[in-house]
Design a protein around this motif. Sequence first.
Motif, PDB file in Angstrom:
ATOM      1  N   ILE A  37       0.479  -0.916   0.260  1.00  0.00           N
ATOM      2  CA  ILE A  37       0.087  -0.090   0.044  1.00  0.00           C
ATOM      3  C   ILE A  37       0.347   1.381  -0.040  1.00  0.00           C
ATOM      4  O   ILE A  37       1.559   1.481   1.208  1.00  0.00           O
ATOM      5  N   ASP A  38       0.816   2.556  -1.049  1.00  0.00           N
ATOM      6  CA  ASP A  38       1.066   3.524  -0.903  1.00  0.00           C
ATOM      7  C   ASP A  38       0.570   3.935   0.384  1.00  0.00           C
ATOM      8  O   ASP A  38       0.246   4.239   1.521  1.00  0.00           O
ATOM      9  N   VAL A  39       1.633   4.584   0.870  1.00  0.00           N
ATOM     10  CA  VAL A  39       1.870   5.335   2.289  1.00  0.00           C
ATOM     11  C   VAL A  39       1.605   6.735   1.699  1.00  0.00           C
ATOM     12  O   VAL A  39       2.481   7.181   0.659  1.00  0.00           O
ATOM     13  N   PRO A  40       0.357   7.926   2.055  1.00  0.00           N
ATOM     14  CA  PRO A  40       0.408   9.182   1.665  1.00  0.00           C
ATOM     15  C   PRO A  40       1.851  10.276   1.845  1.00  0.00           C
ATOM     16  O   PRO A  40       2.166   9.905   2.562  1.00  0.00           O
ATOM     17  N   SER A  41       2.039  10.435   0.913  1.00  0.00           N
ATOM     18  CA  SER A  41       3.259  11.017   0.339  1.00  0.00           C
ATOM     19  C   SER A  41       3.508  12.853   0.316  1.00  0.00           C
ATOM     20  O   SER A  41       3.928  13.472  -0.247  1.00  0.00           O
ATOM     21  N   ASP A  42       2.003  13.519   0.681  1.00  0.00           N
ATOM     22  CA  ASP A  42       1.975  14.693   1.147  1.00  0.00           C
ATOM     23  C   ASP A  42       3.044  15.460   1.264  1.00  0.00           C
ATOM     24  O   ASP A  42       2.876  14.764   2.764  1.00  0.00           O
ATOM     25  N   PHE A  43       2.969  16.144   0.964  1.00  0.00           N
ATOM     26  CA  PHE A  43       3.886  17.316   1.333  1.00  0.00           C
ATOM     27  C   PHE A  43       3.721  18.113   2.684  1.00  0.00           C
ATOM     28  O   PHE A  43       2.610  18.482   2.712  1.00  0.00           O
ATOM     29  N   GLY A  44       4.052  17.792   4.153  1.00  0.00           N
ATOM     30  CA  GLY A  44       3.435  18.479   4.931  1.00  0.00           C
ATOM     31  C   GLY A  44       2.915  17.218   6.426  1.00  0.00           C
ATOM     32  O   GLY A  44       2.724  17.277   7.426  1.00  0.00           O
ATOM     33  N   ASN A  45       2.608  15.689   5.304  1.00  0.00           N
ATOM     34  CA  ASN A  45       2.485  14.690   6.116  1.00  0.00           C
ATOM     35  C   ASN A  45       3.847  14.391   7.016  1.00  0.00           C
ATOM     36  O   ASN A  45       4.975  14.767   6.749  1.00  0.00           O
ATOM     37  N   LEU A  46       3.321  13.878   8.031  1.00  0.00           N
ATOM     38  CA  LEU A  46       4.209  13.086   9.135  1.00  0.00           C
ATOM     39  C   LEU A  46       4.313  11.678   9.043  1.00  0.00           C
ATOM     40  O   LEU A  46       2.792  11.540   9.828  1.00  0.00           O
ATOM     41  N   ILE A  47       4.863  10.966   8.920  1.00  0.00           N
ATOM     42  CA  ILE A  47       5.031   9.621   8.697  1.00  0.00           C
ATOM     43  C   ILE A  47       5.708   8.697  10.615  1.00  0.00           C
ATOM     44  O   ILE A  47       6.269   9.216  10.800  1.00  0.00           O
ATOM     45  N   ILE A  48       4.588   8.136  10.643  1.00  0.00           N
ATOM     46  CA  ILE A  48       5.167   7.278  12.204  1.00  0.00           C
ATOM     47  C   ILE A  48       4.870   5.750  11.657  1.00  0.00           C
ATOM     48  O   ILE A  48       3.862   4.918  11.621  1.00  0.00           O
ATOM     49  N   ASN A  49       6.162   5.224  12.269  1.00  0.00           N
ATOM     50  CA  ASN A  49       6.235   3.811  12.175  1.00  0.00           C
ATOM     51  C   ASN A  49       7.003   2.803  13.476  1.00  0.00           C
ATOM     52  O   ASN A  49       7.602   3.376  14.283  1.00  0.00           O
ATOM     53  N   ILE A  50       6.298   1.383  13.629  1.00  0.00           N
ATOM     54  CA  ILE A  50       6.596   0.739  15.016  1.00  0.00           C
ATOM     55  C   ILE A  50       7.816   0.138  14.402  1.00  0.00           C
ATOM     56  O   ILE A  50       8.051  -0.030  13.480  1.00  0.00           O
ATOM     57  N   GLY A  51       8.917   0.018  15.436  1.00  0.00           N
ATOM     58  CA  GLY A  51      10.079  -0.628  15.020  1.00  0.00           C
ATOM     59  C   GLY A  51       9.979  -1.430  16.033  1.00  0.00           C
ATOM     60  O   GLY A  51       9.267  -2.144  16.798  1.00  0.00           O
ATOM     61  N   ASP A  52      10.850  -2.840  15.616  1.00  0.00           N
ATOM     62  CA  ASP A  52      10.948  -4.156  15.884  1.00  0.00           C
ATOM     63  C   ASP A  52      11.283  -3.823  17.722  1.00  0.00           C
ATOM     64  O   ASP A  52      11.074  -4.372  18.577  1.00  0.00           O
ATOM     65  N   MET A  53      12.041  -2.935  17.993  1.00  0.00           N
ATOM     66  CA  MET A  53      11.738  -2.655  20.102  1.00  0.00           C
ATOM     67  C   MET A  53      10.690  -2.697  20.850  1.00  0.00           C
ATOM     68  O   MET A  53      10.369  -3.060  21.390  1.00  0.00           O
ATOM     69  N   LEU A  54      10.113  -1.424  19.654  1.00  0.00           N
ATOM     70  CA  LEU A  54       8.162  -1.563  20.944  1.00  0.00           C
ATOM     71  C   LEU A  54       8.136  -2.962  20.318  1.00  0.00           C
ATOM     72  O   LEU A  54       6.751  -3.161  21.279  1.00  0.00           O
TER      73      LEU A  54
END
Length: 279
Positions: free
Chosen positions: A200-217
């Motif tokens: 799935i494409d992640v919204p790339s509109d300039f101004g968006n902030l993308i946060i993702n979970i990493g292995d440690m969490l």
Amino acid sequence: MKLEAIDFLSENCEAEFVKSLHDTGFGVLKNHPIDQDLVETIYQQWQEFFNSDRKTEFTYNKDTQDGFFSSEVSETAKGHTQKDIKEYFHFYPWGQMPEELRENIELYYKNTTELAAQLLSWIEAHSPESVSEKYSIALSKMIENSQQTLLRILHYPPMQGDEPAGAIRAAAHEDINLITLLPAANEPGLQVKGRDGNWIDVPSDFGNLIINIGDMLQEASGGYFPSTTHRVINPTGEQVTKSRISLPLFLHPNPEVVLSERHTAKTYLMERLRELGVI
């Protein structure tokens, strides 16, 4: 699955954001407090840096992992044989850095780290009790004064047409850390793998902030928050001639933080760096 941008200023932002992280491993925020003019200035400054020979003056330190990593030594994602088509610079406040670029990068690092602490407090507040009781200390405390939190300035160069078969800008992988903050890059390409196996494409509109979970969490939450697989695909059409700059901030706990019965933050990080072939 479709990723929707959540309004940082909305009444239900916290709950919707944490639900998105639980459901998909990703959350996208709009109207967030990170200064977009600062982000755009950093993109422009670092494009010039990567286009110059000056980058070779800051070749990375193998022991401390700060500095410039050329495409010849960039990562090979776990389970893959081809190196990613990218070069990058690792910034830590204590590490080497072109002085003319320091001011904006330090400001961006400070602002995003402070926002990350706020987002981690949201995650903890909206974790089920059975999950939050697994956290050895408050999530926001895990990163307090951490010297391990890493800002990576990534440069995906224009495609030349002679790239090795199967090589892409960033092969499918999961992040190592607690959470990653990423302002939408100056070009599209980021994709997340859904539970059905589709990309799935992640919204790339300039101004968006993308946060993702990493292995440690994922480790600390007993799997409640999934470290979702993502990648950056190669451009097509007119986009092949364009560079792509990206500014992921990888939030790392202090090394002694206990993630689970199996791992501290330090033992987990060392295990993954060995898998990536960078140590």
